[in-house]
Write a protein that holds these residues in place. Structure first.
Motif, PDB file in Angstrom:
ATOM      1  N   CYS A  61       0.847  -1.197   0.000  1.00  0.00           N
ATOM      2  CA  CYS A  61       0.000   0.000   0.000  1.00  0.00           C
ATOM      3  C   CYS A  61       0.874   1.235   0.000  1.00  0.00           C
ATOM      4  O   CYS A  61       0.687   2.168  -0.768  1.00  0.00           O
ATOM      5  N   ASN A  66       1.123   3.822  -3.121  1.00  0.00           N
ATOM      6  CA  ASN A  66       0.437   5.102  -2.946  1.00  0.00           C
ATOM      7  C   ASN A  66       1.349   6.235  -2.506  1.00  0.00           C
ATOM      8  O   ASN A  66       0.878   7.334  -2.203  1.00  0.00           O
ATOM      9  N   TRP A 112      -2.224   3.853   5.343  1.00  0.00           N
ATOM     10  CA  TRP A 112      -3.680   3.728   5.163  1.00  0.00           C
ATOM     11  C   TRP A 112      -4.204   2.346   5.519  1.00  0.00           C
ATOM     12  O   TRP A 112      -5.392   2.070   5.369  1.00  0.00           O
ATOM     13  N   LEU A 113      -3.290   1.486   5.927  1.00  0.00           N
ATOM     14  CA  LEU A 113      -3.659   0.102   6.224  1.00  0.00           C
ATOM     15  C   LEU A 113      -2.708  -0.400   7.301  1.00  0.00           C
ATOM     16  O   LEU A 113      -1.509  -0.142   7.235  1.00  0.00           O
ATOM     17  N   ARG A 155      -8.502  -0.759   7.498  1.00  0.00           N
ATOM     18  CA  ARG A 155      -8.434   0.422   6.643  1.00  0.00           C
ATOM     19  C   ARG A 155      -9.860   0.945   6.520  1.00  0.00           C
ATOM     20  O   ARG A 155     -10.762   0.423   7.186  1.00  0.00           O
ATOM     21  N   CYS A 165      -7.404   5.255   2.931  1.00  0.00           N
ATOM     22  CA  CYS A 165      -7.401   4.291   1.819  1.00  0.00           C
ATOM     23  C   CYS A 165      -8.368   4.741   0.729  1.00  0.00           C
ATOM     24  O   CYS A 165      -9.523   5.054   1.006  1.00  0.00           O
ATOM     25  N   ASP A 166      -7.907   4.779  -0.512  1.00  0.00           N
ATOM     26  CA  ASP A 166      -8.794   5.124  -1.632  1.00  0.00           C
ATOM     27  C   ASP A 166      -9.075   3.876  -2.471  1.00  0.00           C
ATOM     28  O   ASP A 166      -9.507   3.955  -3.606  1.00  0.00           O
ATOM     29  N   ARG A 167      -8.853   2.768  -1.877  1.00  0.00           N
ATOM     30  CA  ARG A 167      -9.000   1.441  -2.484  1.00  0.00           C
ATOM     31  C   ARG A 167      -8.340   1.366  -3.853  1.00  0.00           C
ATOM     32  O   ARG A 167      -8.814   0.679  -4.756  1.00  0.00           O
ATOM     33  N   CYS A 168      -7.204   2.044  -3.960  1.00  0.00           N
ATOM     34  CA  CYS A 168      -6.441   2.018  -5.206  1.00  0.00           C
ATOM     35  C   CYS A 168      -7.367   2.231  -6.408  1.00  0.00           C
ATOM     36  O   CYS A 168      -7.315   1.482  -7.384  1.00  0.00           O
ATOM     37  N   PRO A 170      -6.323  -3.775  -6.261  1.00  0.00           N
ATOM     38  CA  PRO A 170      -5.661  -2.950  -5.254  1.00  0.00           C
ATOM     39  C   PRO A 170      -4.337  -3.606  -4.833  1.00  0.00           C
ATOM     40  O   PRO A 170      -4.246  -4.834  -4.781  1.00  0.00           O
ATOM     41  N   ALA A 171      -3.350  -2.775  -4.546  1.00  0.00           N
ATOM     42  CA  ALA A 171      -2.004  -3.288  -4.251  1.00  0.00           C
ATOM     43  C   ALA A 171      -1.991  -4.278  -3.095  1.00  0.00           C
ATOM     44  O   ALA A 171      -1.303  -5.295  -3.140  1.00  0.00           O
ATOM     45  N   CYS A 172      -2.774  -3.976  -2.047  1.00  0.00           N
ATOM     46  CA  CYS A 172      -2.756  -4.854  -0.864  1.00  0.00           C
ATOM     47  C   CYS A 172      -3.286  -6.242  -1.194  1.00  0.00           C
ATOM     48  O   CYS A 172      -2.846  -7.231  -0.632  1.00  0.00           O
TER      49      CYS A 172
END
Ligand code: SF4
Ligand code: SF4
Ligand code: SF4
Lengths: 315, 159
Positions: free
Chosen positions: A58, A62, A101-102, A123, A196-199, A209-211
């Motif tokens: 994340c 980001n 963010w996480l 998040r 978090c903007d949820r990628c 999303p990256a996570c």
């Protein structure tokens, strides 16, 4: 690899429509999304080993969205308003911050005579009707058609109302940047809020999303909300487990499935600043929305009164 | 003049006028309270005003007085159209204030719709509506004060 590809294909095929709508174009008008247009994530927390790969991913992904504040910060008036600076503590990863963010909430809980180690990636929940978005007084936050709740760093004044109205107090402030510096920096606003903007940008390109992509244990799954809810119930049934996020705050797009009841988890986890709870949450927007009926009835009553008077006078 | 004709000129301080004033004051107070300023500026520290820092409370009060206001507005408009139109006409000040109120009602109702679950407005639309609603509110307050100081009535009698 094939797994990777199949996930990609799934995203591209099934979700591209919702995903690309997210950020690629500004929709021309208001949209009614009956919830089915939303993407949701399922988190099987029985699988999470707290390796932190998602947290790292994340942060790497980001990085460019993180705040770069100007110093010194404006002196706040009145002094009750305090500058918040995380820019010297960018590495903090045991809570939510503007630069994190996480994070993984870890705890031990006893359930049915068994000791469980439980790790919960935390998040923004991406509420289906997000108060942070709907109640922002400047319209600086937006809910995309795919349900992602997003704060616009170009418009946010950092007054933190989104955090106050968020049932989980998710958004975090960084002072020293944003448009408040160009207005009345001492007297109004105090930076920009981050979460978090949820990628959303990756999702718009058909990526995950990256996570989610980074997780070696496949803890998270993303998909249309209805599918995710169905999967969550199937999983909960299979593990004799519990669900959090489906009904909370009228429904969110983050569905946790746990082998341990969430009230036990909520008692066990460390809560506080930047560390959200796992309590039951009522629908925060419901009271206002229920009152909207009165807004429809009141003018009818007003007209009826005027007409009644007219008949009385003209009799 | 017929005995049972409505004698109350629309400029009189009737019950409606007081209800209008109360709803305007509360709408303005709870409306500005949607910005995070009452706590920062100690308004919510004033005894009895602690609620003003609670956004959900001010939001509900704003809705309640919006309903009252819409009821009054509908009554006044229909009362005018049905009974008073032949004897009274809107003044310029009355026309300007009516237009501002129409704008406030329109933007306000759109914001009510925005708050429903399943409704997503693009950011530019939400931001424009919010800024317009706030600007119109300030314009109405200014127009109200100008009318008060300049003794400008809403309507004038038609001879
Ligand atoms: S969890 Fe909080 S920040 Fe996230 S969408 Fe819901 S209200 Fe907004
Ligand atoms: S979805 Fe994206 S922004 Fe949100 S926690 Fe995962 S990697 Fe971070
Ligand atoms: S990457 Fe997966 S297993 Fe590792 S901490 Fe994150 S969610 Fe848990």
């Amino acid at each position: 690899m094939s797994h990777q590809i199949s996930r990609r294909l799934f995203l591209k095929g099934g979700l591209a429509a919702a995903g690309t709508l997210a950020a690629s174009s500004i929709p021309a008008a208001a949209s009614i999304t009956d919830g089915t247009g939303h993407l949701a994530t399922l988190l099987d927390i029985s699988k999470c080993i707290a390796c932190g790969a998602c947290v790292e991913a994340c942060s790497e992904t980001n990085q460019s969205k993180y705040p770069e504040p100007e110093k010194p910060f404006p002196k706040m008036v009145p002094s009750r308003a305090k500058n918040v600076d995380w820019s010297e503590k960018r590495d903090v990863d045991d809570r939510l911050t503007p630069y994190n963010w996480l994070y993984i909430q870890s705890t031990y809980v006893e359930h049915n005579g068994e000791e469980h180690e439980v790790n919960i990636p935390r998040r923004c929940m991406h509420c289906t009707n997000p108060p942070c978005v709907k109640l922002c007084p400047f319209g600086a936050a937006e809910q995309l058609k795919n349900g992602i709740a997003l704060i616009n760093d170009n418009l946010c004044l950092g007054g933190a109302k989104c955090k106050t109205v968020c049932p989980w107090k998710i958004p975090e402030r960084q002072s020293g940047l944003g448009i408040y510096l160009d207005i009345l920096p001492k007297f109004a606003g105090n930076g920009v809020m981050y979460k978090c903007d949820r990628c959303y940008d990756r999702i718009a390109q058909g990526e995950q999303p990256a996570c989610i992509e980074a997780c070696p244990e496949d803890v998270q799954t993303i998909g249309p909300r209805d599918d995710i809810i169905r999967q969550a119930h199937a999983l909960a049934k299979e593990m004799n487990g519990y669900i959090y996020g489906e009904k909370e705050n009228g429904g969110t797009n983050t569905i946790y499935v746990s082998p341990v009841p969430f009230d036990k988890l909520n008692k066990a986890i460390e809560k506080g600043k930047g560390k959200p709870h796992l309590k039951p949450v009522k629908d925060h927007m419901a009271d206002g929305n229920n009152l909207a009926a009165a807004l429809a009835i009141a003018p009818i009553a007003g007209i009826a009164a005027a007409v009644g008077k007219f008949y009385k006078m003209t009799k | 003049m017929k005995a049972n004709e409505d004698q109350s000129g629309p400029n009189r301080k009737t019950l409606m006028w007081y209800l209008y004033l109360i709803s305007m004051v509360l709408l303005a107070f709870t409306g500005f309270g949607q910005m995070p300023i009452y706590k920062r500026y100690y308004i919510s520290d004033i005894p009895g005003l602690a609620w003003s820092a609670d956004f959900y409370t001010t939001h509900l009060i704003h809705y309640i007085f919006s309903a009252l206001f819409l009821g009054i507005a509908a009554y006044v408009v229909f009362d005018h159209l049905l009974l008073k139109k032949k004897r009274f006409a809107l003044t310029l000040s009355g026309f300007i204030r009516s237009a501002i109120i129409a704008g406030l009602v329109a933007t306000g109702l759109l914001l009510v719709i925005y708050n429903f679950s399943g409704v997503a407005f693009p950011m530019w639309a939400a931001a424009t509506l919010l800024v317009a609603h706030m600007t119109l509110a300030m314009a109405l307050i200014a127009a109200g004060f100008i009318a008060l100081i300049g003794r400008k009535p809403w309507v004038r009698a038609i001879n």
